[in-house]
Structure formats: structure tokens, C-alpha cells
Motif scaffolding. Structure first.
Motif, mmCIF file in Angstrom:
data_model
loop_
_atom_site.group_PDB
_atom_site.id
_atom_site.type_symbol
_atom_site.label_atom_id
_atom_site.label_comp_id
_atom_site.label_asym_id
_atom_site.label_seq_id
_atom_site.Cartn_x
_atom_site.Cartn_y
_atom_site.Cartn_z
ATOM 1 N N THR A 103 -2.422 2.429 6.152
ATOM 2 C CA THR A 103 -2.013 1.096 6.593
ATOM 3 C C THR A 103 -1.791 1.106 8.111
ATOM 4 O O THR A 103 -1.954 2.147 8.752
ATOM 5 N N TYR A 108 2.131 -3.068 4.905
ATOM 6 C CA TYR A 108 2.406 -2.727 3.518
ATOM 7 C C TYR A 108 1.915 -1.320 3.235
ATOM 8 O O TYR A 108 0.842 -0.967 3.710
ATOM 9 N N PRO A 109 2.647 -0.478 2.506
ATOM 10 C CA PRO A 109 3.908 -0.721 1.787
ATOM 11 C C PRO A 109 5.120 -0.138 2.496
ATOM 12 O O PRO A 109 6.099 0.201 1.832
ATOM 13 N N SER A 112 8.341 -1.776 1.590
ATOM 14 C CA SER A 112 8.476 -2.204 0.196
ATOM 15 C C SER A 112 9.488 -1.343 -0.548
ATOM 16 O O SER A 112 9.457 -0.110 -0.434
ATOM 17 N N ALA A 147 -4.464 -0.371 2.527
ATOM 18 C CA ALA A 147 -3.682 -1.581 2.294
ATOM 19 C C ALA A 147 -4.201 -2.691 3.197
ATOM 20 O O ALA A 147 -4.370 -2.494 4.398
ATOM 21 N N ASN A 149 -2.679 -6.091 3.122
ATOM 22 C CA ASN A 149 -1.739 -7.062 2.566
ATOM 23 C C ASN A 149 -1.201 -7.929 3.697
ATOM 24 O O ASN A 149 -0.251 -7.565 4.385
ATOM 25 N N ALA A 152 2.570 -9.193 3.570
ATOM 26 C CA ALA A 152 3.711 -8.286 3.730
ATOM 27 C C ALA A 152 3.825 -7.731 5.143
ATOM 28 O O ALA A 152 4.683 -6.900 5.411
ATOM 29 N N THR A 155 -2.016 -6.072 9.219
ATOM 30 C CA THR A 155 -3.013 -5.299 8.462
ATOM 31 C C THR A 155 -3.891 -4.509 9.433
ATOM 32 O O THR A 155 -3.910 -4.782 10.635
#
Ligand SMILES: [Zn+2]
Length: 332
Positions: A103, A108-109, A112, A147, A149, A152, A155
Motif C-alpha cells: 500500500t 489501507y490497511p 484498520s 491495496a 482502497n 480508507a 492509494t
């Protein structure tokens, strides 16, 4: 036996960790030990998307899943576990793993709650992205995960994404992508990603995009995480996308995202029912859940069900026999 074929009253003979014979009982070679039962026999079931560190490997195996692909976990934990799990007496399924998800900084993540530190590997620039692939590749991953995303955080850039795909493909590794947010599926496909780790649920894909995806990308369903048995707009969108993808001849893989919310360990009947809602017939669902047909030379992984899943998919939840690597893990 070929994919999609059903043999009535078969005998299966296992030798060590391989299937030595599948066919009519009267043609079967002598065996030292015999198990008899009224089961529908399947090859071992594979879940293409799990986070095994958030589940119970023993319950996964006893629930009929003999092989899992872990799609993001800290490498120092998951790769040693994957090695240990290859022993056929391991108390769980055989595990293969992606290791960390590639990422961007703060993407993300990394923020998270479900993901321990190290689940994401943050890169900056194409060279760094390719370097991350090289480091993961040294640990014998099953696939490289990226990832994308946009809901979130930031990117990867297109250059970074292209570098990941190029470096992975140079090493014979496929790339699976978590896509979330408008336009991310198109970006993944354009960069040459091989698989979507979830069927897209945040936007309705155009027919043109779905048809292009069906030609070049496989899709792991993970449909039930959008609703856990209820109906939600996210589930409806994912089903609509998957229905058109499957109708266009796209390759669907069974995967549950085990570890994400209340997904039960083992074969998850509701996920299979969602695949049926997306238009897959019984044989297509069983193909999505298995690696190869039950035939001579295959891995000695077997699942016995009380009932025929081609008549009622609910039979997938009635697991009565589990054999992994030739060893009986659940049986009479
Ligand atoms: Zn996941």
C-alpha cells in the motif's frame, strides 16, 4: 473423474498423501483400512480469502476446508505458520499466504482496527514498490496483494501499481487487489492485476468493464461480508457485478474473508448460496470451492457430506468426514 462429473457409489483409495484410485468399488485395489459411509465425497475445499490469524485453524479444517489462502497478515507470523501447516498432521488446513498487503503511506490497511502492525507494507515510488515485491517474493508467497482502497485513505499511484504487477509477474507471481471506491477496479485491471480479492461492491461496474474483467481477471466472491445474512445495498451491488461477470465467462473463486466479522470457520453455506444467486450452477460452485477434481494422483484431501450439494447447497454445511493429507480429521 473430471470436473463436474459425479460417480455413483465410488471407492476412493488413498496411499500416503495421494489419491491412488477413484472408481467403481469392484475395481478398487485392496486397502489396509476401510471407511464406509453414505457420503457425497468432494475433493478438499479451498477458501481463497482468509485471515487465519483471526480464526481457529482446527475449526476451519473440521468444518471441511482443507486448504486456505491467507490474504494479508504480518509476514513474520504468517509465513512460518504457512510452513508449519504443510505438515499433514497440522491441526488445521494447509495454509498459503500473501504476506503483507502493498500500500501507500497511510493507505489501507495501516489504520484498520482488524490489521496488526505489519499487515500493510507502505511504499513510496515505483522502485520502492518493486523492492517490496522482491522482499515478499523471497518468502515464497502464494500471491502478491495490493491495496487500492480509496475510501480508507490514499492509494498507490499508477506507476507504483504497474511496478508491483511487473515485479510480481517477472517472478511468476500473480497479483490480487483489494479494490474499493470509484474507479479502482478499472485501475487494477489496467495495471494488469490477475485477481480481485473481493467482488467489487462500492459501485456498479459498466458492462464493458465487466466483460473486459471476465477475459483477464479472476474474482473471489466474499459476498457474505456485506450483509451476514441480511440484504444490503452493498450485497446487491456485488451480486449484480458478479452475476454479469459470471455470465460473461469470468472465473469465480470461492472465498469468505474469514476473520472479517461473524463468518463461521469451515465451509460457509451462505457464501455458496450467494454464488448461486449470482447465477453459478451447482457444478460451477463446487469448481469454485475446489482446486482440482477428485482423481488419481490428486492430494489425499477429501470431504464427505451428508447429502448431495448438487440437489441442495445446504448439504455443504453437513460435513461428516474430513481427510487431509491421507489422515482422517473428522470421521465415523
Ligand atoms: Zn480480507
Amino acid at each position: 473423474m473430471g470436473a463436474g462429473e459425479v460417480l455413483e457409489s465410488p471407492a476412493v483409495v488413498l496411499e500416503g498423501s495421494r489419491v491412488a484410485f477413484v472408481g467403481p468399488a469392484w475395481e478398487a485395489p485392496e486397502a489396509d483400512r476401510e471407511l464406509r459411509g453414505d457420503w457425497f465425497l468432494l475433493p478438499g475445499v479451498v477458501d481463497h480469502h482468509v485471515h487465519i490469524g483471526l480464526s481457529d485453524p482446527r475449526a476451519v479444517l473440521r468444518g471441511g476446508v482443507t486448504f486456505v489462502r491467507d490474504l494479508a497478515w504480518p509476514p513474520e507470523d504468517i509465513f512460518p505458520l504457512a510452513d508449519i501447516s504443510q505438515a499433514t498432521d497440522f491441526e488445521g488446513p494447509a495454509i498459503v499466504a500473501a504476506g503483507p498487503m502493498i500500500t501507500t503511506r497511510g493507505g489501507y490497511p495501516t489504520a484498520s482496527g482488524w490489521a496488526p502492525a505489519g499487515t500493510g507494507i507502505e511504499v513510496a515510488g515505483a522502485e520502492d514498490a518493486a523492492g517490496a515485491v522482491a522482499r515478499i517474493a523471497a518468502q515464497d508467497p502464494a500471491v502478491i496483494k495490493v491495496a487500492l482502497n480509496a475510501e480508507a485513505g490514499p492509494t498507490l499511484t499508477d506507476a507504483e501499481l504497474l511496478a508491483v504487477c511487473g515485479a510480481a509477474h517477472d517472478r511468476g507471481l500473480a497479483v490480487t487487489a483489494h479494490v474499493q471506491g470509484r474507479g479502482q477496479t478499472e485501475r487494477a485491471m489496467g495495471a494488469g492485476v490477475d485477481e480481485l480479492a473481493h467482488c467489487p461492491w462500492t459501485e456498479r461496474l459498466t458492462d464493458e468493464l465487466v466483460e473486459a474483467l471476465a477475459r483477464s481477471v479472476a474474482v473471489v466472491g466474499t459476498l457474505d461480508i456485506h450483509s451476514y445474512g441480511r440484504t444490503t445495498p452493498e450485497l446487491e451491488t456485488a451480486l449484480d457485478n458478479l452475476r454479469r461477470f459470471a455470465a460473461a465467462g469470468g472465473r469465480v473463486r470461492y472465498g469468505t474473508d474469514l476473520g472479517n466479522g461473524p463468518i463461521p470457520p469451515g465451509i460457509h453455506v451462505r457464501e455458496a448460496l450467494h454464488l448461486a444467486e449470482a447465477g453459478l450452477d451447482g457444478p460451477a460452485i463446487l469448481r469454485a470451492m475446489t482446486l482440482s477434481p477428485l482423481r488419481e494422483g490428486a492430494e489425499a484431501d477429501l470431504v464427505g457430506l451428508a447429502g448431495d450439494p448438487l440437489e441442495h447447497l445446504e448439504a455443504l454445511g453437513r460435513v461428516r468426514l474430513v481427510i487431509r493429507g491421507g489422515g482422517v480429521r473428522l470421521g465415523p
